[in-house]
Design an enzyme around this catalytic site. Sequence first.
Site, PDB file in Angstrom:
ATOM      1  N   GLY A 188       0.748  -1.211  -0.061  1.00 29.10           N
ATOM      2  CA  GLY A 188      -0.103  -0.042  -0.067  1.00 29.10           C
ATOM      3  C   GLY A 188       0.712   1.174  -0.015  1.00 29.10           C
ATOM      4  O   GLY A 188       2.001   1.218   0.425  1.00 29.10           O
ATOM      5  N   SER A 189       0.259   2.162  -0.476  1.00 23.44           N
ATOM      6  CA  SER A 189       0.884   3.626  -0.237  1.00 23.44           C
ATOM      7  C   SER A 189      -0.033   4.810  -0.942  1.00 23.44           C
ATOM      8  O   SER A 189      -1.195   4.615  -0.675  1.00 23.44           O
ATOM      9  CB  SER A 189       2.234   3.630  -1.060  1.00 23.44           C
ATOM     10  OG  SER A 189       3.053   4.789  -0.706  1.00 23.44           O
TER      11      SER A 189
END
Length: 220
Positions: A188-189
């Site tokens: 994720g990011s």
Amino acid sequence: MTIHKEGRILLFWMLVVLAGINFATHQLMPGQETVLNLILLASIIIYLLVLQFFRNPRIAMPDDEQLVYAPADGKVVVIEEAEEEEFLNERRKQISIFMSPVNVHVNRSPISGIVSYFKYHPGKYMVAWHPKASYENERTTMVVKHTKTGVQLLVRQIAGAVARRIKCYVKEGDPLVQGGEFGFIKFGSRVDVFVPLDAEILVNIDDKTKGGLTPLARLK
């Protein structure tokens, strides 16, 4: 649903290690069924959690020249005007999508076109929603020139405090198909998209998005 190539080696070795741990505990702790079952349950949960990070669902590929589709699964956290100073050197509407660890991490092209610019930037690992993350964190910048209109769209992958592995599979001159995979961010990011000021925004803050399926904007 398939397993993304970025996770296959990791998942294989995790399976080997977890199987080894369970085998060893059975040899060292015979008769301790409660403890052994708890270790087995914990191993299964850990493996499934990591497994879901690397799922790669099949999607119906979009084909609409006017629409800009979400490059990632996640939540819209920014919609604002911003000065894009790396390549476009003009004001744009910035749409940012935050990818949590439970989202699909595949990144997809918002439009069909040719990659006219690409650059990798090393950097910091501030939390992805920090205002300076777009310019100070580790990131990649990709510009796609629209096949039909010539409009250039900038897409930026940004690493966060946890996601420190950005993968981008394109280089300048490569063709991209709308909805086609161009990269992956492990665990994720955030992904930013810079669209022209006259584009009609089709999402709101806190809206959930699906990569290659959710329209973000309509080009004029």
